[in-house]
Design an enzyme around this catalytic site. Structure first.
Site, PDB file in Angstrom:
ATOM      1  N   CYS A  94      18.445  36.107 -44.564  1.00 42.48           N
ATOM      2  CA  CYS A  94      19.240  37.060 -45.352  1.00 42.48           C
ATOM      3  C   CYS A  94      20.721  36.694 -45.321  1.00 42.48           C
ATOM      4  CB  CYS A  94      19.031  38.475 -44.825  1.00 42.48           C
ATOM      5  SG  CYS A  94      17.416  39.185 -45.221  1.00 42.48           S
ATOM      6  N   GLN A 146      12.026  56.877 -36.942  1.00 45.21           N
ATOM      7  CA  GLN A 146      13.389  57.228 -37.339  1.00 45.21           C
ATOM      8  C   GLN A 146      13.604  58.735 -37.272  1.00 45.21           C
ATOM      9  OE1 GLN A 146      13.871  55.390 -41.222  1.00 45.21           O
ATOM     10  NE2 GLN A 146      14.835  53.581 -40.325  1.00 45.21           N
TER      11      GLN A 146
END
Length: 460
Positions: A397, A232
């Protein structure tokens, strides 16, 4: 008929019997190509079982871990549909009524035939170590974050939006696409924080740097993002250079608890899930320490419903334990009552609490569908096991948010002080259609956003 043929025949009869009793529309495809029922249409939704060892494994160890391994290995798969299609096929008969009519002799005889059969392989998840709540140590935090986020930037780019935002989107319309809901989410956060040019923004758990860059471009802040994911950081730093934001945005590889300096605003968007309940005091104390008096803090986190007591709340259900073991090691969720309590205990005044559960349902569904559409590319990038696990995780989810077994709250607080908070008398400023001055049009029917402070900056 040899033993293998008898097992296959018995299992096929049991599936047909159970399917009839449950009034299911879904079919089955067995390892020899046989179909249950015999007249199952080629285009029908079906569960494919690749080998008899998969059945033997479930007979001996009928739990979610066994099923997860079989799914990850592709030994149990879906044909002509997705997990969402499977979930829609709920039995039309109640479980207790089904058990009353189930042929017990056929069931036990079939199970006995498979009990000593080799479970076969592969078992790709079997070496995954047992998972435990995070100790809070920066080294452990980094290890847990790397497990999930350092999979591959190219992999995440296949299904996230163009700015690589990996948290709940904000749906100004339920039919908006993934790029729109994530841009609108960034805008919603900036408005809640009432960002102003020149303010110092700390972006805790900054991901790939989307919020930091957006806030610098559109609100003129000086942003500092921290994350423990090396991939990231590499992506975020390259983005900062590409956008010419080096003088206003820094992305750093750093544990949140070691951050120093002073900031006017702090955003923590989807980091608390990784911290661990026992480490919440460190989290809230850290934010309080770096936030100026009266400064605003936006806390954005997934939650579970509260239970009758803390001990009961901390017991993980089997499906959540599976998620933290194979997807999010060290992960724990708070309940919103404790979030508000912890904020007040650690020197904050709570101003707004917004539930975004249904927004996350839509977000996860969009992510899932994009990953499925790019499944071949994902397999080429990270392998079949990782791809199949992420497909299942995103579907699970979405289903959990849709069924209201988990939630997502944004909580706005300020560092407590005497006197006025400095917030507007109403929340009308959060929902204005245009910013003061010359607004820029938002595509796809989305809400307009402020013109970038520096017009020479060209958004991606």
């Amino acid at each position: 008929m040899d033993a293998a043929a008898r097992r296959l025949d018995s299992f096929g009869k049991l599936l047909a019997h159970a399917r009839e009793r449950l009034a299911l529309d879904i079919g089955f495809v067995l390892w020899d190509g046989a179909r249950v029922p015999d007249d199952l249409a080629p285009e029908a939704l079906a569960v494919r079982i690749a080998d008899e060892g998969a059945v033997a494994a479930l007979v001996r160890r009928p739990n979610l871990e066994t099923l997860a391994n079989l799914w990850a290995a592709g030994r149990i798969a879906l044909v002509n549909g997705t997990i969402f299609d499977l979930v829609k096929q709920r039995p039309k008969v109640r479980t207790k009524d089904f058990l009353k009519t189930l042929d017990k002799t056929l069931t036990l005889t079939t199970a006995a035939r498979f009990f000593t059969v080799s479970r076969g392989g592969p078992w790709p998840l079997e070496e995954t170590p047992d998972e435990a709540p995070s100790s809070g140590a920066p080294s452990e935090n980094k290890k847990n974050i790397a497990y999930h986020y350092d999979v591959s930037n190219a992999f995440y780019a296949l299904w996230l939006d163009r700015e690589m935002v990996y948290t709940c989107g904000y749906c100004t319309d339920w039919d908006n696409d993934v790029d729109t809901i994530q841009r609108d989410k960034l805008e919603h956060i900036c408005r809640k924080l009432r960002l102003k040019p020149g303010e110092r923004l700390l972006d805790v758990g900054c991901g790939w740097g989307a919020l930091s860059c957006y806030a610098a471009q559109h609100y003129g802040v000086i942003a500092h993002g921290v994350t423990l994911s090396e991939q990231q950081v590499a992506w975020g730093q390259e983005k900062v250079r590409r956008l010419g934001l080096e003088d206003r945005v820094t992305i750093e590889l750093r544990d949140y608890s070691t951050v120093d300096g002073q900031y006017d605003k702090v955003a923590a968007i989807g980091i608390q899930e990784h911290i661990g309940i026992d480490n919440y005091p460190t989290y809230y104390d850290t934010v309080n320490r770096v936030l100026v008096p009266g400064g605003l803090f936006l806390h954005h986190a997934i939650t579970r419903p509260a239970k009758r007591d803390d001990k009961t709340f901390r017991k993980k259900r089997a499906e959540f334990a599976l998620l933290t073991k194979y997807i999010f090691p060290g992960g724990e969720l708070d309940h919103i009552g404790n979030t508000v309590t912890m904020l007040e205990r650690h020197g904050f005044e709570v101003h707004d609490v917004e539930q975004l559960r249904e927004h996350y349902w839509k977000t996860c569904k969009l992510w899932h569908d994009r990953l499925v559409a790019n499944e071949a590319a994902a397999v080429a990038e990270v392998g079949e096991v990782k791809t199949r696990m992420w497909i299942a995780y995103l579907a699970a989810c979405a289903i959990a948010f849709e069924r209201n077994t988990v939630g997502l709250y944004q909580t706005l607080a300020s560092k407590r002080r005497r006197g006025p908070s400095g917030l507007p008398p109403t929340r009308a400023d959060l929902y204005r259609d245009t910013a003061a001055g010359a607004p820029s049009a938002a595509p796809n029917g989305g809400r307009a956003v402020p013109t970038p402070v520096r017009s020479s900056v060209k958004p991606r």
